[in-house]
Design a protein around this motif. Structure first.
Motif, PDB file in Angstrom:
ATOM      1  N   LYS A 114       0.948  -1.368  -0.077  1.00 44.17           N
ATOM      2  CA  LYS A 114       0.153   0.108  -0.023  1.00 44.17           C
ATOM      3  C   LYS A 114       0.920   1.202   0.071  1.00 44.17           C
ATOM      4  N   THR A 115       0.793   1.980  -1.158  1.00 46.29           N
ATOM      5  CA  THR A 115       1.652   3.321  -1.136  1.00 46.29           C
ATOM      6  C   THR A 115       0.610   4.492  -1.204  1.00 46.29           C
ATOM      7  N   SER A 116       1.295   5.397  -0.557  1.00 44.34           N
ATOM      8  CA  SER A 116       0.303   6.773  -0.466  1.00 44.34           C
ATOM      9  C   SER A 116       0.955   7.834  -1.224  1.00 44.34           C
ATOM     10  N   GLN A 117       0.350   8.959  -0.968  1.00 41.81           N
ATOM     11  CA  GLN A 117       0.895  10.026  -1.865  1.00 41.81           C
ATOM     12  C   GLN A 117       2.451  10.588  -1.540  1.00 41.81           C
ATOM     13  N   THR A 122       5.629  12.422  -0.360  1.00 42.20           N
ATOM     14  CA  THR A 122       5.976  13.386   0.380  1.00 42.20           C
ATOM     15  C   THR A 122       7.065  14.349  -0.330  1.00 42.20           C
ATOM     16  N   ILE A 145       8.148   8.334  -1.109  1.00 45.26           N
ATOM     17  CA  ILE A 145       6.954   7.681  -1.113  1.00 45.26           C
ATOM     18  C   ILE A 145       6.671   6.839   0.052  1.00 45.26           C
ATOM     19  N   PRO A 146       5.900   6.771   1.024  1.00 40.71           N
ATOM     20  CA  PRO A 146       5.330   5.957   2.168  1.00 40.71           C
ATOM     21  C   PRO A 146       4.728   4.879   1.617  1.00 40.71           C
ATOM     22  N   ALA A 147       5.277   3.819   2.286  1.00 41.15           N
ATOM     23  CA  ALA A 147       4.324   2.348   1.689  1.00 41.15           C
ATOM     24  C   ALA A 147       4.236   1.453   3.005  1.00 41.15           C
ATOM     25  N   THR A 148       3.430   0.723   3.009  1.00 43.45           N
ATOM     26  CA  THR A 148       3.302  -0.412   3.991  1.00 43.45           C
ATOM     27  C   THR A 148       2.874  -1.594   3.435  1.00 43.45           C
ATOM     28  N   GLN A 158      11.572   5.440  -1.675  1.00 45.94           N
ATOM     29  CA  GLN A 158      10.311   4.817  -1.026  1.00 45.94           C
ATOM     30  C   GLN A 158      10.615   4.095   0.153  1.00 45.94           C
ATOM     31  N   THR A 160       9.329   1.603   2.755  1.00 43.02           N
ATOM     32  CA  THR A 160       8.333   0.750   2.939  1.00 43.02           C
ATOM     33  C   THR A 160       8.398  -0.014   4.271  1.00 43.02           C
TER      34      THR A 160
END
Length: 445
Positions: free
Chosen positions: A4-7, A9, A101-104, A143, A145
């Protein structure tokens, strides 16, 4: 395996590094046509309790990035071609930053063995993969993660025009030092690209560079293969290497490094498996670090492209039919060309012929050794990376690069030799595996 990636920063320098827009010149090693690509890689970090209280890797890394960008602000720039000759130059604009890119993911890093043998599709989702237009505007994209266990990965896309792997490692080490609490970075970055690695006056090529490079302004590097290229891993055991080096010494009377010996095997196996026509010219390409070769030596903080390509060429017929020790000897002999004159002849050749379309030609097999690049020192406070993996498919004019990889710490206790990662045409995989099986079984004797 959902990521799951977010917009993104946008991270800006923690204080303005300059007040006026300006242009920075690049060296001819930076603007080599083969450098108009990203190099992409990922570092995987295991969960630890080094930070008290626990902190979010995304917050730590973006804060460190913000501080490091004050001195490494060219990463916030964009590339534009000069009207006069079409070379890239770096435009630095007030207020620019680096996207992160933040991701989890909702499972632990251990479940994919710290990326050591994870599926390619999953690993690709750990690393930004910008298109060409985005790549010119965002020279660095990161990124972070986060995994459910507290472990994380740091994926990076870095434009090769800006730096090589060693230069990028200087930057990431500076970030890591800041993350661990340093007030000043150990190595002060140095730009001075065109001054330190500029052409001579007058430009001249006293080394026959033209024997290895081609001129064709219509040829675009990395566009020659239309069939599918896939990733292959091959485990090389210490026993196999020792046995093979002994064999080469008995046949030739020479001692060979791992790079020379194994490079010969992999090159021959790839060309044979790819069924390249026997009369076609093939090349073995590798990069040589010239930071201590040039006179005077480059300063420790020089973070631009500080390598030049070296090439070994022969025909597919000679490579396949001649004894393997002769191929290893060709690679060994090519290293003798490394000199201050070779470097400056290469730079001057770029000066004299850039508009004519300098390229390495077709059927280039590129090799690089990642085992000693210092990746393990990039520690943001949780310890160094467990695994480091490249994802670059284009290198030194080759669409089928080969990487000698450092062993993943996930393999602790069962290390034997090292892994080779290479890209190979899909229709050549089965034959290549057969060739490497012969190597493991000493079928070269």
């Amino acid at each position: 395996m959902d990521v799951k990636t977010s917009q993104p920063t946008t991270v800006h320098p923690s204080k303005p590094p300059f007040t006026d827009d300006h242009i920075l010149p690049l060296s001819h090693l930076d603007t080599d046509r083969n450098m108009n690509v990203p190099f992409r890689y990922v570092r995987a970090y295991a969960a630890t309790n080094h930070h008290h209280p626990p902190t979010d890797p995304f917050d730590v890394i973006t804060a460190a990035l913000s501080t490091a960008l004050v001195k490494y602000y060219p990463y916030t720039g964009s590339l534009h071609r000069r009207d006069i000759d079409g070379r890239f130059e770096l435009h630095c604009t007030v207020g620019s930053g680096v996207p992160v890119i933040p991701a989890t993911v909702d499972f632990p890093l251990s479940s994919v063995n710290y990326l050591d043998d994870a599926e390619e599709e999953f690993i690709e989702r750990m690393v930004p993969n910008p298109d060409q237009d985005t790549l010119l505007k965002n020279l660095l994209i990161l990124q972070v993660t986060r995994f459910s266990c507290g472990g994380y990965t740091l994926g990076a896309s870095v434009h090769h025009v800006l730096c090589d792997g060693l230069g990028a490692t200087l930057f990431f080490n500076a970030m890591a030092e800041v993350a661990r609490g340093a007030v000043e970075v150990t190595v002060e970055p140095v730009w001075e690209r065109s001054k330190l690695l500029g052409p001579r006056e007058p430009a001249r090529t006293e080394f026959p560079i033209e024997e290895f490079l081609s001129l064709n302004k219509d040829f675009v590097p990395y566009t020659e293969v239309v069939e599918k290229v896939v990733r292959e891993y091959f485990h090389v055991k210490d026993e196999w290497l020792d046995r093979f080096k002994t064999f080469l010494h008995e046949k030739s009377g020479l001692s060979f490094t791992t790079f020379e010996a194994l490079g010969a095997v992999l090159w021959q196996a790839r060309v044979k498996a790819s069924k390249i026509p026997r009369d076609e010219e093939v090349k073995f390409a590798y990069a040589v670090n010239i930071r201590r070769v040039v006179k005077p030596q480059l300063p420790a903080g020089y973070w631009g492209n500080g390598c030049v390509p070296m090439y070994v060429k022969t025909t597919a017929r000679n490579l396949i039919e001649k004894p393997i020790w002769e191929t290893a000897e060709l690679i060994k002999k090519s290293k003798r060309n490394v000199s201050d004159e070779y470097v400056h002849s290469f730079i001057d050749y770029q000066e004299l012929n850039y508009k004519k379309g300098i390229n390495a030609g077709r059927s280039v097999s590129a090799f690089t050794d990642w085992r000693h690049l210092g990746h393990s020192t990039v520690d943001f406070g949780w310890g160094g990376p467990v695994t480091v993996l490249p994802l670059s498919r284009n290198l030194l004019g080759s669409v089928e690069p080969c990487f000698f990889l450092p062993y993943s710490e996930a393999s602790q206790g069962k290390k034997d030799g090292f892994k080779v990662l290479l890209y190979l045409r899909a229709n050549a995989v089965a034959s290549f595996r057969e060739e490497m099986e012969k190597f493991g079984n000493m079928a070269y004797v």
